[in-house]
Design a protein around this motif. Structure first.
Motif, PDB file in Angstrom:
ATOM      1  N   TYR A   1       0.832  -1.214   0.000  1.00  0.00           N
ATOM      2  CA  TYR A   1       0.000   0.000   0.000  1.00  0.00           C
ATOM      3  C   TYR A   1       0.863   1.260   0.000  1.00  0.00           C
ATOM      4  O   TYR A   1       0.500   2.262  -0.603  1.00  0.00           O
ATOM      5  N   LYS A   2       2.023   1.189   0.649  1.00  0.00           N
ATOM      6  CA  LYS A   2       2.933   2.354   0.654  1.00  0.00           C
ATOM      7  C   LYS A   2       3.425   2.614  -0.773  1.00  0.00           C
ATOM      8  O   LYS A   2       3.475   3.750  -1.235  1.00  0.00           O
ATOM      9  N   PHE A   3       3.788   1.539  -1.482  1.00  0.00           N
ATOM     10  CA  PHE A   3       4.255   1.703  -2.866  1.00  0.00           C
ATOM     11  C   PHE A   3       3.140   2.253  -3.749  1.00  0.00           C
ATOM     12  O   PHE A   3       3.384   3.052  -4.645  1.00  0.00           O
ATOM     13  N   GLU A   4       1.907   1.791  -3.485  1.00  0.00           N
ATOM     14  CA  GLU A   4       0.790   2.289  -4.285  1.00  0.00           C
ATOM     15  C   GLU A   4       0.609   3.788  -4.046  1.00  0.00           C
ATOM     16  O   GLU A   4       0.395   4.565  -4.975  1.00  0.00           O
ATOM     17  N   GLU A   5       0.741   4.182  -2.770  1.00  0.00           N
ATOM     18  CA  GLU A   5       0.620   5.608  -2.415  1.00  0.00           C
ATOM     19  C   GLU A   5       1.693   6.419  -3.159  1.00  0.00           C
ATOM     20  O   GLU A   5       1.422   7.495  -3.685  1.00  0.00           O
ATOM     21  N   ASP A   6       2.932   5.872  -3.218  1.00  0.00           N
ATOM     22  CA  ASP A   6       4.020   6.568  -3.929  1.00  0.00           C
ATOM     23  C   ASP A   6       3.668   6.733  -5.407  1.00  0.00           C
ATOM     24  O   ASP A   6       3.940   7.772  -6.010  1.00  0.00           O
ATOM     25  N   ILE A   7       3.069   5.682  -6.000  1.00  0.00           N
ATOM     26  CA  ILE A   7       2.702   5.740  -7.425  1.00  0.00           C
ATOM     27  C   ILE A   7       1.640   6.829  -7.623  1.00  0.00           C
ATOM     28  O   ILE A   7       1.744   7.661  -8.532  1.00  0.00           O
ATOM     29  N   ILE A   8       0.638   6.846  -6.738  1.00  0.00           N
ATOM     30  CA  ILE A   8      -0.442   7.835  -6.862  1.00  0.00           C
ATOM     31  C   ILE A   8       0.133   9.250  -6.719  1.00  0.00           C
ATOM     32  O   ILE A   8      -0.193  10.148  -7.487  1.00  0.00           O
ATOM     33  N   ASN A   9       1.038   9.418  -5.743  1.00  0.00           N
ATOM     34  CA  ASN A   9       1.645  10.749  -5.546  1.00  0.00           C
ATOM     35  C   ASN A   9       2.452  11.179  -6.757  1.00  0.00           C
ATOM     36  O   ASN A   9       2.413  12.337  -7.159  1.00  0.00           O
ATOM     37  N   SER A  10       3.181  10.227  -7.356  1.00  0.00           N
ATOM     38  CA  SER A  10       4.013  10.602  -8.505  1.00  0.00           C
ATOM     39  C   SER A  10       3.141  10.900  -9.723  1.00  0.00           C
ATOM     40  O   SER A  10       3.569  11.550 -10.666  1.00  0.00           O
ATOM     41  N   MET A  11       1.890  10.399  -9.705  1.00  0.00           N
ATOM     42  CA  MET A  11       1.007  10.620 -10.857  1.00  0.00           C
ATOM     43  C   MET A  11       0.143  11.861 -10.703  1.00  0.00           C
ATOM     44  O   MET A  11      -0.444  12.326 -11.663  1.00  0.00           O
ATOM     45  N   SER A  12       0.072  12.389  -9.466  1.00  0.00           N
ATOM     46  CA  SER A  12      -0.906  13.457  -9.212  1.00  0.00           C
ATOM     47  C   SER A  12      -0.658  14.671 -10.109  1.00  0.00           C
ATOM     48  O   SER A  12      -1.564  15.409 -10.409  1.00  0.00           O
ATOM     49  N   ASN A  13       0.606  14.830 -10.534  1.00  0.00           N
ATOM     50  CA  ASN A  13       0.842  15.984 -11.405  1.00  0.00           C
ATOM     51  C   ASN A  13       1.273  15.522 -12.797  1.00  0.00           C
ATOM     52  O   ASN A  13       2.029  16.185 -13.466  1.00  0.00           O
ATOM     53  N   SER A  14       0.806  14.343 -13.170  1.00  0.00           N
ATOM     54  CA  SER A  14       1.207  13.865 -14.503  1.00  0.00           C
ATOM     55  C   SER A  14      -0.037  13.578 -15.334  1.00  0.00           C
ATOM     56  O   SER A  14      -1.091  13.239 -14.798  1.00  0.00           O
ATOM     57  N   PRO A  15       0.088  13.687 -16.644  1.00  0.00           N
ATOM     58  CA  PRO A  15      -1.071  13.486 -17.510  1.00  0.00           C
ATOM     59  C   PRO A  15      -1.476  12.023 -17.659  1.00  0.00           C
ATOM     60  O   PRO A  15      -2.542  11.720 -18.163  1.00  0.00           O
ATOM     61  N   ALA A  16      -0.619  11.097 -17.190  1.00  0.00           N
ATOM     62  CA  ALA A  16      -0.919   9.670 -17.375  1.00  0.00           C
ATOM     63  C   ALA A  16      -2.221   9.319 -16.648  1.00  0.00           C
ATOM     64  O   ALA A  16      -2.449   9.764 -15.540  1.00  0.00           O
ATOM     65  N   THR A  17      -3.063   8.550 -17.306  1.00  0.00           N
ATOM     66  CA  THR A  17      -4.356   8.233 -16.689  1.00  0.00           C
ATOM     67  C   THR A  17      -4.358   6.814 -16.128  1.00  0.00           C
ATOM     68  O   THR A  17      -4.977   6.554 -15.125  1.00  0.00           O
TER      69      THR A  17
END
Length: 329
Positions: free
Chosen positions: A79-95
């Motif tokens: 879940y920590k890794f998933e949180e990191d992925i979500i955070n890294s995507m929050s400012n990216s156009p990838a959907t």
């Protein structure tokens, strides 16, 4: 992985040790600020979580405890890794959200049981958990262990780890296991304008003692790559460039063209890679917009000859890793 039996009320509850292979960045995420994250994981899961020492690009994270504690620790890491992925995507156009990926290190003697006859066991695990599972074909360097990569949603990963633990308990390792120990990071060295640089963090630092033409054994593969990939002769400059000195040579410009389909690996997500190259090389790098009907993009590098050579080398290294399929690392 010598499981010692623990009396328990029904179900699987034995003490196990699971080893994970992580990159430095992942380890940093697990440790957290001042070690708070890993402390919380230890307290809440009840598992022992040890992280190998050393300045290595890879680290081993060992999780030991009763199986239920191990599963809790695994869930917290996933879940920590998933949180990191979500955070890294929050400012990216990838959907589409990339899956969480964990790498286990398993004695090679147990991998046959994980794969099963004709791949039946691994296929069953994939189908019943929805996680992707891959067992590396080769053993990790200087060890008798293989990497087992699991990726998917945190829920799928947890189910998959549970199944892997069952298999490992049912078929203990045969013979002695030589555990994989990641090698310390050998600082990459880059040659440019007769000067050696080592990469420290984000920057290239001139290194006076490294370049020794009389001892070619010192040239590692990376050095040789650097020598091949920087065929750049400074324009009318014969003196090596030492950044930081007042007498640094005037800025010059170099242009190269890159195929459109490879430009992405140089720019990186939201420009992360190109910014890294700019910082490490100290050069200014401009990437021209795509021209209609052209399959190439123009890159203009401005800086001292040393900066330019360094930027060229870093761009070439990105291209090489992309073309050889190592760009994902």
């Amino acid at each position: 992985m010598e499981p010692s039996k623990v009396q328990s009320e029904g179900g699987l509850n034995v003490t196990l040790t699971i080893r994970l292979l992580m990159h430095g960045k992942e380890v940093g995420s697990i440790i957290g600020k001042k070690g708070e994250t890993v402390k919380k994981m230890r307290e809440e899961s009840g598992a022992r979580i040890n992280i190998s020492e050393g300045n290595c690009p890879e680290r081993i994270v060992t999780i030991t405890g009763p199986t239920d504690a191990i599963f809790k620790a695994f869930a917290m890491i996933a879940y920590k890794f998933e949180e990191d992925i979500i955070n890294s995507m929050s400012n990216s156009p990838a959907t589409s959200k990339p899956p969480v990926t964990l790498r286990l290190v398993v004695p090679a003697s147990q991998c046959g049981s994980l794969i099963g006859k004709g791949g039946s066991k691994i296929k069953e695990m994939r189908e019943s958990t929805g996680a992707q599972v891959q067992v590396a074909g080769d053993m990790l360097p200087n060890s008798t262990e293989r990497a087992v990569t699991i990726s998917g949603t945190p829920e799928a990963i947890i189910q998959c780890v549970k199944q892997i633990c069952v298999v490992m308990l049912e078929s203990p390792p045969k013979g002695a296991t030589i555990p994989y120990r990641p090698k310390p990071a050998s600082t990459p060295v880059i040659f440019s304008g007769g000067q050696a640089y080592t990469i420290q963090g984000q920057y290239a630092i001139p290194h006076p003692d490294l370049y020794c033409p009389s001892n070619p054994q010192q040239l590692t593969k990376l050095h040789q790559l650097a020598m091949q990939q920087t065929p750049f002769t400074p324009l009318g400059q014969t003196t090596p460039a030492f950044p930081g000195l007042d007498a640094s040579p005037p800025a010059s410009t170099h242009e190269l063209t890159i195929p459109n389909d490879l430009i992405g690996c140089i720019i990186g997500r939201q420009g992360t890679k190109i910014n890294e190259i700019r910082q490490m090389s100290g050069a200014q790098i401009k990437i021209a917009n795509a021209m209609e009907g052209s399959s190439e993009r123009q890159i203009t590098i401005t800086g001292t000859p040393a900066n330019i050579s360094l930027a060229q080398y870093l761009i070439n290294a990105r291209l090489t890793s992309e073309v050889t399929g190592m760009g994902t690392l």
